[in-house]
Design an enzyme around this catalytic site. Structure first.
Site, PDB file in Angstrom:
ATOM      1  N   SER A  98       0.882  -1.216  -0.025  1.00  0.00           N
ATOM      2  CA  SER A  98      -0.011  -0.041  -0.127  1.00  0.00           C
ATOM      3  C   SER A  98       0.966   1.259   0.035  1.00  0.00           C
ATOM      4  O   SER A  98       1.553   1.552   1.263  1.00  0.00           O
ATOM      5  CB  SER A  98      -1.028  -0.086   1.243  1.00  0.00           C
ATOM      6  OG  SER A  98      -1.717  -1.084   1.192  1.00  0.00           O
ATOM      7  N   LYS A 111      -7.370   1.549  -2.632  1.00  0.00           N
ATOM      8  CA  LYS A 111      -6.694   1.178  -1.492  1.00  0.00           C
ATOM      9  C   LYS A 111      -7.019   2.420  -0.353  1.00  0.00           C
ATOM     10  O   LYS A 111      -7.330   2.238   0.796  1.00  0.00           O
ATOM     11  CB  LYS A 111      -5.635   0.689  -1.306  1.00  0.00           C
ATOM     12  CG  LYS A 111      -4.968   0.188  -0.126  1.00  0.00           C
ATOM     13  CD  LYS A 111      -5.744  -0.648   0.437  1.00  0.00           C
ATOM     14  CE  LYS A 111      -5.262  -1.166   2.010  1.00  0.00           C
ATOM     15  NZ  LYS A 111      -3.864  -1.886   2.019  1.00  0.00           N
ATOM     16  N   LYS A 169       0.583   5.434   8.340  1.00  0.00           N
ATOM     17  CA  LYS A 169       1.091   5.594   6.894  1.00  0.00           C
ATOM     18  C   LYS A 169       0.070   5.887   6.022  1.00  0.00           C
ATOM     19  O   LYS A 169       0.132   6.697   5.106  1.00  0.00           O
ATOM     20  CB  LYS A 169       2.107   4.406   6.751  1.00  0.00           C
ATOM     21  CG  LYS A 169       2.557   4.517   5.282  1.00  0.00           C
ATOM     22  CD  LYS A 169       2.001   3.679   4.280  1.00  0.00           C
ATOM     23  CE  LYS A 169       2.084   2.128   4.592  1.00  0.00           C
ATOM     24  NZ  LYS A 169       1.385   1.244   3.624  1.00  0.00           N
TER      25      LYS A 169
END
Length: 294
Positions: free
Chosen positions: A96, A171, A239
């Protein structure tokens, strides 16, 4: 037989490699953690001494790494995946990362004759172990079709969502919804318990109604029990929230709730919960109301 190279054999990449081996694929893997390599070898896979070897000896290369700096170093660095892969190799980054990095990988791959897909996943460690991940894929339609036999082993919901970078954008949207849902479930638990109501019973009711979600289905019992063993760590969701906010700026849109969720996750990290599961947002909700240990 398709030979699959996997770089990154951690919480997600390790189970993915196991499932590919069980499905009959020849797997060669690399990781900086020796125990991960030994586990792969014990399951019948081959240990590579570098990402370059894994790429050079494979028909399909998968990276599953923590963030874009690691992906850039492994894929774009001298002697990396795109330097070492044979022309025609299919390179699937399932980390990701930022959509802009995914687009850069596709550009460099095209220059070197390597087909590139960005294919981040959702479902956490359990989804990886069970082979039921949701996989959102960006890239060329023909490359998506070529990767389908791999994806069928790793996931259940597999969708080609658009060109290079599109998988990472979807995502980001997924993580936005997941983070917001955890934050609200956490607040619901705090409210129920402060009102003298059994939170487990209350969440059972919520799970069966319009408020029901995959998070309530899988995590309500562990959250009420304050069990936060990591399936997906706060550090990683922190993150991801950075990716979300960067993507919103690039798209020129405002995400006011997303910014609040990002702040709550940053607070969880600052309070020392970074290595806990992202359901540990409950700790933040408790602390804000003076109900926690902080």
């Amino acid at each position: 037989m398709t030979k699959v190279g996997i770089v990154g054999l951690g919480i997600m990449g390790g189970p993915m490699a196991s499932n590919l081996l069980k499905a009959g694929f020849d797997v060669i893997g690399f990781d900086v953690v020796p125990a991960s390599l030994e586990r792969l070898a014990g399951e019948g896979g081959t240990k590579a001494v570098s990402a370059a070897q894994a790429a050079a000896e494979s028909d399909v290369v998968i990276t599953m790494l923590p963030n874009h700096p690691q992906v850039e170093a492994v894929a774009l660095g001298e002697g990396g995946v795109l330097d070492s892969a044979k022309p025609g190799t299919l390179y699937i980054d399932m980390s990701s990362i930022r959509p802009e990095t995914a687009r850069r990988l596709a550009e460099v791959g095209a220059e070197r004759g390597v087909r590139v897909l960005d294919a981040p996943v959702s479902g956490g460690e359990k989804g990886a172990i069970d082979g039921v991940l949701s996989i959102m894929v960006g890239g060329a339609a023909e490359d998506f079709a070529a990767a389908q036999p791999i994806f069928d082993v790793l996931g259940r919901t597999i969708v080609h969502v658009g060109p290079a970078g599109a998988g990472q954008t979807v995502k980001a949207a997924n993580q936005l919804v997941v983070g917001g849902t955890y934050a609200l479930v956490a607040e619901a638990i705090v409210l129920l318990e402060a009102s003298g109501i059994d939170a487990g019973v209350g969440l059972d009711v919520l799970a069966g109604g319009l408020a029901g979600s995959r998070i309530l289905e899988l995590k309500r019992k562990s959250m009420v029990a304050r069990q936060f063993a990591p399936g997906f760590r706060i550090d990683l969701h922190h993150k991801d929230m950075g990716i979300i906010l960067d993507a919103s700026r690039d798209a020129g849109v405002a995400l006011p709730v997303g910014n609040l969720v990002a702040a709550l996750i940053a607070s969880a990290r600052a309070q020392g919960y970074g290595q806990l599961d992202h359901s540990a947002l409950l700790r933040v909700a408790e602390n804000l109301s003076g109900k926690g240990d902080a």
